[in-house]
Design a protein around this motif. Structure first.
Motif, PDB file in Angstrom:
ATOM      1  N   ALA A 189       0.826  -1.220   0.000  1.00 35.83           N
ATOM      2  CA  ALA A 189       0.000   0.000   0.000  1.00 35.83           C
ATOM      3  C   ALA A 189       0.857   1.266   0.000  1.00 35.83           C
ATOM      4  CB  ALA A 189      -0.909  -0.027   1.226  1.00 35.83           C
ATOM      5  N   PRO A 190       1.621   1.495  -1.067  1.00 30.70           N
ATOM      6  CA  PRO A 190       2.448   2.711  -1.087  1.00 30.70           C
ATOM      7  C   PRO A 190       1.586   3.957  -1.238  1.00 30.70           C
ATOM      8  CG  PRO A 190       2.499   1.635  -3.213  1.00 30.70           C
ATOM      9  CD  PRO A 190       1.698   0.743  -2.323  1.00 30.70           C
ATOM     10  N   LYS A 191       2.165   5.077  -0.873  1.00 30.32           N
ATOM     11  CA  LYS A 191       1.442   6.355  -0.853  1.00 30.32           C
ATOM     12  C   LYS A 191       0.916   6.745  -2.236  1.00 30.32           C
ATOM     13  CE  LYS A 191       0.582   9.736   2.042  1.00 30.32           C
ATOM     14  NZ  LYS A 191      -0.347   9.414   3.112  1.00 30.32           N
ATOM     15  N   ARG A 192       1.641   6.362  -3.267  1.00 28.62           N
ATOM     16  CA  ARG A 192       1.202   6.772  -4.612  1.00 28.62           C
ATOM     17  C   ARG A 192       0.244   5.746  -5.198  1.00 28.62           C
ATOM     18  NH1 ARG A 192       5.490  10.198  -7.468  1.00 28.62           N
ATOM     19  NH2 ARG A 192       6.893  10.776  -5.792  1.00 28.62           N
ATOM     20  N   GLY A 193      -0.101   5.932  -6.463  1.00 30.18           N
ATOM     21  CA  GLY A 193      -0.971   4.971  -7.129  1.00 30.18           C
ATOM     22  C   GLY A 193      -2.371   5.053  -6.545  1.00 30.18           C
ATOM     23  N   MET A 194      -2.959   3.871  -6.322  1.00 23.49           N
ATOM     24  CA  MET A 194      -4.359   3.847  -5.891  1.00 23.49           C
ATOM     25  C   MET A 194      -4.449   3.750  -4.368  1.00 23.49           C
ATOM     26  SD  MET A 194      -5.661   1.419  -8.916  1.00 23.49           S
ATOM     27  CE  MET A 194      -4.081   0.711  -9.242  1.00 23.49           C
ATOM     28  N   TYR A 195      -3.811   4.701  -3.704  1.00 26.90           N
ATOM     29  CA  TYR A 195      -3.698   4.638  -2.237  1.00 26.90           C
ATOM     30  C   TYR A 195      -5.076   4.581  -1.566  1.00 26.90           C
ATOM     31  CZ  TYR A 195      -2.201   5.916   2.497  1.00 26.90           C
ATOM     32  OH  TYR A 195      -1.968   5.932   3.841  1.00 26.90           O
ATOM     33  N   ASP A 196      -5.951   5.530  -1.945  1.00 28.73           N
ATOM     34  CA  ASP A 196      -7.264   5.588  -1.278  1.00 28.73           C
ATOM     35  C   ASP A 196      -8.048   4.299  -1.488  1.00 28.73           C
ATOM     36  OD1 ASP A 196      -6.607   8.076  -0.480  1.00 28.73           O
ATOM     37  OD2 ASP A 196      -7.693   9.092  -2.102  1.00 28.73           O
ATOM     38  N   LYS A 197      -7.904   3.767  -2.687  1.00 28.40           N
ATOM     39  CA  LYS A 197      -8.651   2.532  -2.997  1.00 28.40           C
ATOM     40  C   LYS A 197      -8.143   1.388  -2.128  1.00 28.40           C
ATOM     41  CE  LYS A 197     -10.418   4.074  -7.101  1.00 28.40           C
ATOM     42  NZ  LYS A 197     -11.684   4.699  -6.840  1.00 28.40           N
ATOM     43  N   ILE A 198      -6.828   1.336  -1.970  1.00 31.29           N
ATOM     44  CA  ILE A 198      -6.296   0.209  -1.199  1.00 31.29           C
ATOM     45  C   ILE A 198      -6.601   0.383   0.289  1.00 31.29           C
ATOM     46  CG2 ILE A 198      -3.859   0.778  -0.672  1.00 31.29           C
ATOM     47  CD1 ILE A 198      -3.629  -2.136  -2.303  1.00 31.29           C
ATOM     48  N   VAL A 199      -6.702   1.640   0.733  1.00 31.60           N
ATOM     49  CA  VAL A 199      -7.123   1.877   2.127  1.00 31.60           C
ATOM     50  C   VAL A 199      -8.520   1.274   2.324  1.00 31.60           C
ATOM     51  CG1 VAL A 199      -7.793   3.673   3.791  1.00 31.60           C
ATOM     52  CG2 VAL A 199      -5.660   3.903   2.512  1.00 31.60           C
ATOM     53  N   SER A 200      -9.395   1.461   1.351  1.00 29.81           N
ATOM     54  CA  SER A 200     -10.749   0.886   1.470  1.00 29.81           C
ATOM     55  C   SER A 200     -10.680  -0.638   1.492  1.00 29.81           C
ATOM     56  CB  SER A 200     -11.625   1.286   0.282  1.00 29.81           C
ATOM     57  OG  SER A 200     -11.584   2.654   0.110  1.00 29.81           O
ATOM     58  N   ASN A 201      -9.804  -1.205   0.650  1.00 31.96           N
ATOM     59  CA  ASN A 201      -9.664  -2.669   0.639  1.00 31.96           C
ATOM     60  C   ASN A 201      -9.207  -3.169   2.008  1.00 31.96           C
ATOM     61  OD1 ASN A 201      -8.269  -2.386  -2.675  1.00 31.96           O
ATOM     62  ND2 ASN A 201     -10.385  -2.854  -2.127  1.00 31.96           N
ATOM     63  N   ILE A 202      -8.293  -2.417   2.643  1.00 32.27           N
ATOM     64  CA  ILE A 202      -7.804  -2.824   3.962  1.00 32.27           C
ATOM     65  C   ILE A 202      -8.950  -2.765   4.983  1.00 32.27           C
ATOM     66  CG2 ILE A 202      -6.190  -2.248   5.839  1.00 32.27           C
ATOM     67  CD1 ILE A 202      -4.234  -1.263   3.656  1.00 32.27           C
ATOM     68  N   GLN A 203      -9.771  -1.704   4.884  1.00 33.19           N
ATOM     69  CA  GLN A 203     -10.935  -1.585   5.791  1.00 33.19           C
ATOM     70  C   GLN A 203     -11.806  -2.831   5.704  1.00 33.19           C
ATOM     71  OE1 GLN A 203     -11.435   0.558   7.942  1.00 33.19           O
ATOM     72  NE2 GLN A 203     -10.817   2.623   7.335  1.00 33.19           N
ATOM     73  N   GLU A 204     -12.024  -3.281   4.470  1.00 33.93           N
ATOM     74  CA  GLU A 204     -12.898  -4.445   4.268  1.00 33.93           C
ATOM     75  C   GLU A 204     -12.339  -5.677   4.981  1.00 33.93           C
ATOM     76  OE1 GLU A 204     -13.952  -2.639  -0.116  1.00 33.93           O
ATOM     77  OE2 GLU A 204     -12.864  -4.541  -0.011  1.00 33.93           O
ATOM     78  N   ILE A 205     -11.017  -5.785   4.961  1.00 36.62           N
ATOM     79  CA  ILE A 205     -10.387  -6.958   5.615  1.00 36.62           C
ATOM     80  C   ILE A 205     -10.424  -6.792   7.134  1.00 36.62           C
ATOM     81  CG2 ILE A 205      -8.241  -8.274   5.829  1.00 36.62           C
ATOM     82  CD1 ILE A 205      -7.621  -7.068   2.959  1.00 36.62           C
ATOM     83  N   LYS A 206     -10.108  -5.552   7.581  1.00 34.20           N
ATOM     84  CA  LYS A 206     -10.101  -5.280   9.030  1.00 34.20           C
ATOM     85  C   LYS A 206     -11.457  -5.592   9.639  1.00 34.20           C
ATOM     86  CE  LYS A 206      -7.495  -3.453  11.620  1.00 34.20           C
ATOM     87  NZ  LYS A 206      -6.501  -4.207  12.427  1.00 34.20           N
ATOM     88  N   SER A 207     -12.506  -5.171   8.928  1.00 36.65           N
ATOM     89  CA  SER A 207     -13.824  -5.372   9.524  1.00 36.65           C
ATOM     90  C   SER A 207     -14.213  -6.856   9.568  1.00 36.65           C
ATOM     91  CB  SER A 207     -14.886  -4.533   8.808  1.00 36.65           C
ATOM     92  OG  SER A 207     -14.790  -4.751   7.439  1.00 36.65           O
ATOM     93  N   ARG A 208     -13.400  -7.703   8.921  1.00 37.35           N
ATOM     94  CA  ARG A 208     -13.638  -9.155   9.025  1.00 37.35           C
ATOM     95  C   ARG A 208     -12.543  -9.820   9.864  1.00 37.35           C
ATOM     96  NH1 ARG A 208     -15.734  -6.755   4.840  1.00 37.35           N
ATOM     97  NH2 ARG A 208     -17.836  -7.387   4.233  1.00 37.35           N
ATOM     98  N   LYS A 209     -11.809  -8.981  10.592  1.00 35.57           N
ATOM     99  CA  LYS A 209     -10.821  -9.404  11.600  1.00 35.57           C
ATOM    100  C   LYS A 209      -9.542 -10.000  11.033  1.00 35.57           C
ATOM    101  CE  LYS A 209     -13.843 -10.131  15.596  1.00 35.57           C
ATOM    102  NZ  LYS A 209     -15.146  -9.713  15.119  1.00 35.57           N
ATOM    103  N   GLY A 210      -9.290  -9.817   9.733  1.00 32.16           N
ATOM    104  CA  GLY A 210      -8.017 -10.304   9.153  1.00 32.16           C
ATOM    105  C   GLY A 210      -6.829  -9.566   9.764  1.00 32.16           C
ATOM    106  N   LYS A 211      -5.675 -10.245   9.819  1.00 40.96           N
ATOM    107  CA  LYS A 211      -4.451  -9.606  10.352  1.00 40.96           C
ATOM    108  C   LYS A 211      -3.735  -8.904   9.196  1.00 40.96           C
ATOM    109  CE  LYS A 211      -3.929 -11.522  14.591  1.00 40.96           C
ATOM    110  NZ  LYS A 211      -5.383 -11.503  14.701  1.00 40.96           N
ATOM    111  N   ILE A 212      -3.490  -7.610   9.368  1.00 36.41           N
ATOM    112  CA  ILE A 212      -2.893  -6.841   8.265  1.00 36.41           C
ATOM    113  C   ILE A 212      -1.390  -6.661   8.469  1.00 36.41           C
ATOM    114  CG2 ILE A 212      -2.869  -4.629   7.025  1.00 36.41           C
ATOM    115  CD1 ILE A 212      -5.484  -6.059   6.597  1.00 36.41           C
TER     116      ILE A 212
END
Ligand code: M6R
Length: 620
Positions: free
Chosen positions: A532-555
């Motif tokens: 998840a580097p700062k450039r590129g699709m940063y905001d999109k990948i932040v959302s993808n991480i949220q989806e995993i976090k809310s299902r208790k995955g370890k990031i």
């Protein structure tokens, strides 16, 4: 996939053969064997299951006095790994012993024919068929061993590199190849009627003794004589003129240099390896790229309707990064093909296509076959390989060597980053010719690319402590790796690294694909590695991480230095310096290589010799 060593000269052969087998063990390690004609004229064969050290132990009380010998380390294809199936194999009379790399495709029909004619077999291997065939041919034709080998090999279908000893002629060593590499080392003691020759399936067992080598060509057969004579012909007995090459390889490159494993050494070598790879190619002063392989054939690239890249494994992952970059920078459509699939399709290839083979070893059977198919269809072939003088560079019209030094660890690390940076240079070189980038953008991309080795060093220096962290994941049965854009191939490569050396199942996905199925796998036990580097699709990948976090995955994340948002959402975080979006893979892969290394170590795996794998896949 297996390794061959041979020696004839005045020295005792055994120490040279055993040392050579240790150097070649990365090519295959399920069994090993050695054969010598000893001082009393007896042709001995000693073999054992397991590593070369097991062979050494079993030979401790044996006669090892010979000054001529052959040896082999095996990666089983036909017949399970045991001492009987290990090479060398005796002929029926026990006059001959033979080692073999490759696969004899018609071994069954040859064996049936030989059995009908009274030959008996001890093993299940295709190799034993070869040695019996040579002996039978010799008996039938009443000819010498050299001629018998030529005749026998004419009826063989498949790939081979072989070496043969004949106890009736202790002054000669015979070898031949087709489709599997074989190198003859010309000893420094040759002269005044004295000769010394070394044999290797690659240069690693030879380089300690001589840097003068001859690459045997397909369907060539050679006879090395103790008096220094060397004869090479093809199978039709037409004399060939050997070309002696001088190897630049350095012995230190074949040692671990204080590291616990070759893989770890090769991970840490990457900044310097890439400096060497780009030396003379990235011009810092003029901010230019000079790739002679492109300059010499620039019309082919400028006019290319399409580029097809064929590769396997890690090399396929680097090819995918290359595709994204070449399309973006040079505006040429690029297709990335699994060589093993491409070779058996009937792909459409236009005469103005450029086909690039990417391969560390330059010997991968599927990649070699894929480019041969492309050549038959008229494409221009370009090779991106590491091993100098290997089969792919010799089969292509042009190419670029990586120059990252020998890679011994089975898990590819420095070859991957070497391939990626070479593909970036290639993309830039084509873009320059095609003028598809503005001058400013071109200079900026060159400038940033030459900073990458220093940024790699920073990444390695700032990610200590992965060893402790990795301990936490020995429980894991699965891992998911996610990335978008240029980092999707990094996710694939990170997952492959973990799989092959820790034996933990891991999958790489484009991050946004999660919600189309794989998200069902997420629970509190699932480690998810996100690039998840700062450039590129940063905001999109932040959302993808949220989806995993809310299902208790370890990031576990790879973020740009100074990032706080993703860091705050992560259970563990690796930092990399900021760079252009396209160059992130060269930095992001480093912590993932270290993660897989330390998880494998924590699980007690042999990282340099993972089970069932071999460094160079020279069989289908
Ligand atoms: O020598 P090559 O690059 O052609 O090899 C291709 C694959 O066999 C190789 O990358 C393999 O996937 C490695 N073990 C990966 O670490």
């Amino acid at each position: 996939m297996c390794g061959i060593v041979g020696y004839i000269g005045e020295q005792q052969a055994y120490p040279i053969l055993i040392k050579g087998l240790h150097r070649l063990e990365y090519r295959g390690y399920d069994s090993a064997g050695v054969s010598m004609i000893n001082a009393d004229g007896v042709l001995s064969v000693y073999k054992s299951k397991g590593k070369v050290s097991a062979l050494e132990a079993s030979v401790a009380d044996k006669d090892i006095s010979g000054t001529i010998g052959i040896a082999h380390t095996r990666w089983a294809t036909h017949g399970e790994p045991n001492a009987i199936n290990a090479h060398p194999h005796f002929s029926q009379s026990k006059n001959l012993s033979l080692v073999h790399n490759g696969i004899i495709e018609n071994y069954k029909s040859l064996r049936i024919e030989l059995e009908k004619n009274g030959m008996t077999f001890c093993s299940e291997t295709d190799t034993e068929v070869l040695v019996q065939l040579v002996e039978y041919t010799q008996q039938q034709h009443g000819c010498d061993l050299y001629r018998a080998t030529q005749l026998a090999l004419k009826s063989v279908v498949g790939a081979y590199a072989i070496a043969i000893l004949d106890k009736r002629n202790p002054d000669q060593l015979i070898c031949a190849r087709k489709g599997s590499p074989l190198i003859i080392g010309v000893g420094t003691n040759n002269g005044a009627g004295k000769g010394e020759f070394f044999l290797g399936s690659d240069a690693t067992p030879i380089i300690e003794y001589t840097n003068k080598v001859i690459y045997l060509q397909d369907e060539e057969i050679a006879i090395m004589n103790r008096n220094g004579d060397l004869k090479i012909t093809n199978l039709s007995n037409v004399k060939q003129t050997p070309q002696v090459h001088t190897l630049q390889m350095n012995l230190d490159e074949l040692e671990k240099g204080g590291y616990a494993h070759f893989m770890l050494k090769e991970i840490y070598e990457q900044p310097n390896a890439l400096r060497i790879c780009t030396k003379g190619r990235l011009n810092i002063v003029d901010k230019d790229v000079l790739l002679s392989g492109i300059i010499d054939h620039k019309e082919k690239f400028v006019k290319a309707r399409r580029i097809i890249i064929c590769a396997c494994g890690t090399s396929w992952h680097s090819a995918l990064i290359g595709k994204y970059f070449i399309e973006e920078a040079a505006q040429i459509p690029v297709e990335v093909e699994y060589a093993s699939e491409f070779r058996y399709r009937n792909p459409v290839i236009f005469p103005d296509d450029v086909v690039i083979a990417v391969s560390q070893s330059g010997e991968t059977a599927d990649t070699l076959a894929a480019i041969q198919l492309a050549k038959d269809k008229g494409a221009f072939l370009y090779g991106i390989c590491n091993v100098i003088g290997s089969s792919i560079p010799r089969a292509t019209d042009s190419g670029t060597y990586l120059h990252v030094g020998p890679e011994i660890g089975v898990a590819s690390t420095k070859a991957f980053t070497g391939q990626v940076i070479t593909l970036f240079m290639l993309g830039l070189a084509i873009a320059k010719e095609k003028k598809t980038l503005s001058e400013d953008m071109f200079h900026m991309l060159v400038d940033e690319l030459q900073k990458i080795p220093d940024k790699m060093q920073w990444t390695l220096d700032h990610n200590k402590g992965i060893d402790n962290f990795a301990q936490m994941f020995t429980y894991a049965r699965n891992f998911i790796y996610l990335g978008r854009g240029y980092n999707y191939p990094v996710a694939l490569e990170g997952a492959l690294k973990l799989k092959e050396i820790s034996y933990i199942h891991a999958e790489g996905y484009p991050a946004a694909e999660m919600k189309h199925g794989p998200i069902a796998l997420i629970d509190e036990e699932m480690p998810v590695v996100v690039i998840a580097p700062k450039r590129g699709m940063y905001d999109k990948i932040v959302s993808n991480i949220q989806e995993i976090k809310s299902r208790k995955g370890k990031i576990i994340s790879v973020v740009t230095e100074g990032d706080t948002i993703v860091k705050g959402m992560s259970d563990y975080c690796f930092e990399i310096p900021d760079t252009r979006d396209c160059y992130v893979p060269l930095l992001a892969i480093l912590p993932l290589q270290l993660l897989s290394y330390y998880v494998a170590i924590a699980k007690g795996r042999n990282v340099d010799q993972p089970r069932n794998l071999a460094k160079s896949v020279t069989v289908e």
